[in-house]
Design a protein around this motif. Sequence first.
Motif, short mmCIF file in Angstrom:
data_model
loop_
_atom_site.label_atom_id
_atom_site.label_comp_id
_atom_site.label_asym_id
_atom_site.label_seq_id
_atom_site.Cartn_x
_atom_site.Cartn_y
_atom_site.Cartn_z
N MET A 43 0.84 -1.17 0.00
CA MET A 43 0.00 0.00 0.00
C MET A 43 0.89 1.24 0.00
O MET A 43 1.83 1.34 0.77
CB MET A 43 -0.89 -0.03 1.25
N LYS A 44 0.59 2.15 -0.90
CA LYS A 44 1.36 3.39 -0.97
C LYS A 44 0.78 4.43 -0.02
O LYS A 44 -0.31 4.29 0.50
CB LYS A 44 1.34 3.94 -2.39
N ASN A 45 1.55 5.48 0.15
CA ASN A 45 1.11 6.57 1.01
C ASN A 45 0.01 7.38 0.35
O ASN A 45 -0.12 7.41 -0.88
CB ASN A 45 2.29 7.47 1.35
N LEU A 46 -0.76 8.06 1.19
CA LEU A 46 -1.77 9.00 0.72
C LEU A 46 -1.23 10.41 0.86
O LEU A 46 -0.27 10.64 1.61
CB LEU A 46 -3.06 8.86 1.54
N PHE A 47 -1.86 11.32 0.17
CA PHE A 47 -1.46 12.72 0.20
C PHE A 47 -2.66 13.60 0.50
O PHE A 47 -3.74 13.40 -0.07
CB PHE A 47 -0.84 13.13 -1.14
N VAL A 48 -2.45 14.53 1.40
CA VAL A 48 -3.44 15.57 1.68
C VAL A 48 -2.90 16.84 1.03
O VAL A 48 -1.76 17.25 1.31
CB VAL A 48 -3.63 15.79 3.19
N ILE A 49 -3.68 17.41 0.16
CA ILE A 49 -3.30 18.66 -0.51
C ILE A 49 -4.18 19.76 0.05
O ILE A 49 -5.40 19.74 -0.12
CB ILE A 49 -3.45 18.53 -2.04
N LEU A 50 -3.54 20.70 0.74
CA LEU A 50 -4.25 21.84 1.28
C LEU A 50 -4.18 22.98 0.27
O LEU A 50 -3.08 23.39 -0.12
CB LEU A 50 -3.64 22.27 2.61
N VAL A 51 -5.32 23.45 -0.13
CA VAL A 51 -5.42 24.52 -1.12
C VAL A 51 -5.81 25.80 -0.38
O VAL A 51 -6.76 25.81 0.39
CB VAL A 51 -6.50 24.19 -2.18
N THR A 52 -5.05 26.87 -0.62
CA THR A 52 -5.36 28.17 -0.01
C THR A 52 -5.57 29.18 -1.13
O THR A 52 -4.68 29.39 -1.96
CB THR A 52 -4.21 28.62 0.91
N TYR A 53 -6.75 29.78 -1.16
CA TYR A 53 -7.05 30.77 -2.19
C TYR A 53 -6.17 32.01 -2.03
O TYR A 53 -5.94 32.47 -0.91
CB TYR A 53 -8.52 31.19 -2.15
N LEU A 89 0.97 17.23 1.85
CA LEU A 89 1.37 16.46 3.03
C LEU A 89 1.24 14.98 2.70
O LEU A 89 0.20 14.53 2.19
CB LEU A 89 0.47 16.79 4.22
N GLU A 90 2.26 14.21 2.99
CA GLU A 90 2.25 12.77 2.74
C GLU A 90 2.08 12.02 4.05
O GLU A 90 2.68 12.38 5.06
CB GLU A 90 3.57 12.38 2.07
N PHE A 91 1.26 10.96 4.03
CA PHE A 91 1.14 10.14 5.23
C PHE A 91 0.89 8.69 4.87
O PHE A 91 0.46 8.37 3.76
CB PHE A 91 0.06 10.68 6.18
N ASN A 92 1.18 7.82 5.80
CA ASN A 92 1.03 6.39 5.64
C ASN A 92 -0.28 5.95 6.29
O ASN A 92 -0.41 6.03 7.50
CB ASN A 92 2.22 5.68 6.29
N PRO A 93 -1.26 5.47 5.51
CA PRO A 93 -2.57 5.12 6.06
C PRO A 93 -2.57 3.75 6.75
O PRO A 93 -3.16 2.79 6.27
CB PRO A 93 -3.47 5.13 4.82
N ILE A 94 -1.90 3.66 7.86
CA ILE A 94 -1.80 2.40 8.59
C ILE A 94 -3.19 1.90 9.01
O ILE A 94 -3.54 0.76 8.78
CB ILE A 94 -0.91 2.56 9.84
N LEU A 95 -3.96 2.76 9.64
CA LEU A 95 -5.32 2.41 10.03
C LEU A 95 -6.31 3.13 9.13
O LEU A 95 -6.10 4.30 8.79
CB LEU A 95 -5.58 2.80 11.49
N HIS A 96 -7.36 2.43 8.73
CA HIS A 96 -8.37 3.04 7.86
C HIS A 96 -9.65 2.24 7.94
O HIS A 96 -9.66 1.07 8.33
CB HIS A 96 -7.87 3.13 6.41
N SER A 106 -13.97 0.30 4.26
CA SER A 106 -14.47 0.71 2.94
C SER A 106 -13.38 1.30 2.06
O SER A 106 -13.56 1.40 0.84
CB SER A 106 -15.62 1.71 3.10
N LEU A 107 -12.24 1.67 2.62
CA LEU A 107 -11.15 2.24 1.83
C LEU A 107 -10.21 1.17 1.27
O LEU A 107 -9.33 1.47 0.47
CB LEU A 107 -10.33 3.21 2.68
N LYS A 108 -10.39 -0.07 1.67
CA LYS A 108 -9.48 -1.13 1.24
C LYS A 108 -9.38 -1.21 -0.29
O LYS A 108 -8.29 -1.31 -0.84
CB LYS A 108 -9.93 -2.47 1.82
#
Length: 104
Positions: free
Chosen positions: A1-11, A82-89, A92-94
């Motif tokens: 499983m690869k990492n997920l990314f959160v992209i914060l957008v600021t206007y 932001l990169e993170f490792n989704p260890i717990l989820h 339904s995301l599997k």
Amino acid sequence: MKNLFVILVTYTQNIEVIDKILPSHREYLQKGYESGRLLVSGPQNPRVGGVIIGCFADKEEAKAFTQKDPFFLKNAANYEVLEFNPILHHHSLKEFLNAPNGCN
């Protein structure tokens, strides 16, 4: 499983400018959903930007995704990736996390 990314957008433009670009921004995001890269997206509350959560090969690919966004192309937003490792989820995301086009 690869990492997920959160992209914060600021206007960086007023909301009237943002609203004019919003339809093309959402069309661009839809392509991300169709490719299996994006999981969820939406505006922040209060509406000062947005949040995008998805799966990319690495942080550079996630940044490259933001640089094709109409908000970026029209100098209407800044992005923080932001990169993170989704260890717990949630179970339904599997499927998403193991999809061949997404997080596999």
